[in-house]
Design an enzyme around this catalytic site. Structure first.
Site, short mmCIF file in Angstrom:
data_model
loop_
_atom_site.label_atom_id
_atom_site.label_comp_id
_atom_site.label_asym_id
_atom_site.label_seq_id
_atom_site.Cartn_x
_atom_site.Cartn_y
_atom_site.Cartn_z
N LYS A 203 -102.81 -4.75 -4.29
CA LYS A 203 -102.16 -4.31 -5.52
C LYS A 203 -101.02 -3.38 -5.15
O LYS A 203 -101.23 -2.36 -4.48
CB LYS A 203 -103.18 -3.60 -6.40
CG LYS A 203 -102.61 -3.02 -7.67
CD LYS A 203 -103.74 -2.48 -8.51
CE LYS A 203 -103.23 -1.77 -9.74
NZ LYS A 203 -104.34 -1.19 -10.50
N LYS A 256 -101.54 -8.69 -6.87
CA LYS A 256 -100.97 -8.20 -8.12
C LYS A 256 -99.75 -7.34 -7.83
O LYS A 256 -99.83 -6.50 -6.94
CB LYS A 256 -102.05 -7.39 -8.82
CG LYS A 256 -101.64 -6.72 -10.08
CD LYS A 256 -102.82 -5.96 -10.60
CE LYS A 256 -102.30 -5.09 -11.71
NZ LYS A 256 -103.18 -4.04 -12.05
C1 PBG Z 1 -105.67 0.09 -13.66
C2 PBG Z 1 -104.84 -1.14 -13.82
C3 PBG Z 1 -103.46 -1.25 -14.03
C4 PBG Z 1 -103.20 -2.61 -14.27
C5 PBG Z 1 -104.42 -3.27 -14.17
N1 PBG Z 1 -105.42 -2.34 -13.88
C6 PBG Z 1 -102.40 -0.24 -14.10
C7 PBG Z 1 -102.01 0.53 -12.92
O1 PBG Z 1 -102.50 0.32 -11.79
O2 PBG Z 1 -101.18 1.40 -13.10
C8 PBG Z 1 -101.87 -3.23 -14.61
C9 PBG Z 1 -101.95 -4.54 -15.35
C10 PBG Z 1 -100.67 -4.99 -15.98
O3 PBG Z 1 -99.59 -4.40 -15.81
O4 PBG Z 1 -100.74 -5.99 -16.70
N2 PBG Z 1 -105.66 0.71 -12.45
#
Ligand code: PBG
Length: 333
Positions: A203, A256
């Site tokens: 991520k 992601k």
């Molecule tokens: C929580 C999380 C996030 C997203 C999914 N889980 C936000 C982040 O990491 O700031 C983002 C999902 C999206 O933008 O659709 N940690």
């Protein structure tokens, strides 16, 4: 002049033959979209009959549990394979204690979905950022830095609470080192060895999560997530992160965002051939398509199906997308 040139010649290999008609194109298509591999994210909160649309994500709502069940029923009827739940708690504190509260919206939604839409896979996001008043993904030390020792047990408690409610898979998303191993050990110790882990293994600290933070009300009050989420410039490190999570017990892996990481999706697919791979088509990627479509600048249906196809073509088995139900409808039409 033109008739003085020699006639053009074509070799025997002419790819256009197989593009000549819709039936031929369909026959030789390499990548097909199936709603069963789509996962629809849902934002749940307290109340009844609540549908609050998110300004930066037209068509996406914060929902009370009853409305989330209806949304999930509609998606399931269209063939969508699963939902991914995020919670908006009634109350936030420094420890994010509502994350492991059995009576919070996510836990209630899991129980309701398992009872009312049993054909759908139910996945829960495990992170503290929606539940902490400072918006960070774990507990902070006096220096404002994430404290791993305290943050990991809080993640485990949330995952166990989701498992107790009946979640099929929990999805740790904070990118804190060791979280997958801690959650695996915690689930096993609590009597949930059958509940799987869908790890957000790769991520990135991405600008494309902006609209999500409106949706989940989870923007950090100060600072950012660059100390734990990956630098978007790094590719080799993704394979390292994926291998670490497999070693710690991840059953499925996620990359992601999705469109900005197609090369990484391919790398992880090749490096870890024996785990299902998901990609998260995130909020900003959704919002860009919506905004351009609203202005009439792109054909939304074609652009969305092409985008989802490109994510699958890169190597993702599952796609988490706010377009899950809409794309499923387009595919059955
Ligand atoms: C929580 C999380 C996030 C997203 C999914 N889980 C936000 C982040 O990491 O700031 C983002 C999902 C999206 O933008 O659709 N940690």
């Amino acid at each position: 002049m033109i008739d003085l040139l020699p006639p053009p010649t074509f070799g025997p290999d002419r790819p256009m033959r197989l593009r000549a008609s819709a039936p031929l194109r369909r026959l030789v298509r390499e990548t097909r979209l199936d709603p069963a591999s789509f996962v629809l994210p849902l934002f749940v909160k307290a109340g009844e009959g609540v549908r609050d649309e998110i300004a930066s994500m037209p068509g996406v709502f914060q929902l009370s549990v009853d409305e989330a069940v209806r949304e999930a029923e509609r998606a399931s009827a269209l063939g969508v394979g699963g939902v991914l739940l995020f919670g908006i708690p009634a109350h936030k504190d420094a420890e994010g204690s509502a994350a492991s509260d059995d009576s919070e919206a996510v836990q209630r939604a899991v129980r309701a979905l398992k009872a009312e839409v049993p054909e759908l896979a139910v996945i829960t996001d495990v992170c503290l950022c929606e539940y902490t008043d400072h918006g960070h993904c774990g507990w902070l030390g006096t220096d404002g830095e994430l404290e791993l020792e305290a943050s990991l047990p809080a993640h485990v408690a949330a995952a166990v609470s989701h498992a107790r409610a009946g979640a099929d898979l929990v999805a740790p998303s904070s990118m804190i080192d060791g979280v997958v191993g801690a959650v695996r050990a915690g689930l096993d110790a609590a009597g949930y060895p059958h509940v799987g882990i869908f790890s957000y293994a790769v991520k990135y600290a991405s600008a494309f999560y902006g609209p999500f933070r409106d949706a989940a009300d989870s923007a950090p009050v100060f600072g950012d997530r660059r100390t734990h989420q990956m630098d978007p410039a790094n590719r080799r490190e993704a394979v390292r992160e994926a291998a670490l999570d497999v070693a710690q017990g991840a059953d499925l892996l996620m990359v992601k965002p999705a469109v900005a990481t197609l090369d990484v999706i391919r790398d992880v697919r090749q490096a870890v051939p024996d785990r299902p791979l998901g990609a998260y088509h995130v909020s900003g990627e959704y919002a860009m398509l919506k905004a351009a479509a609203e202005r009439g600048w792109i054909d939304e249906r074609r652009a969305v199906l092409e985008t989802l196809t490109s994510i699958r073509r890169a190597g993702a088995d599952l796609v988490v997308t706010y377009y899950a139900a809409q794309a499923a409808r387009w595919l059955v039409e």
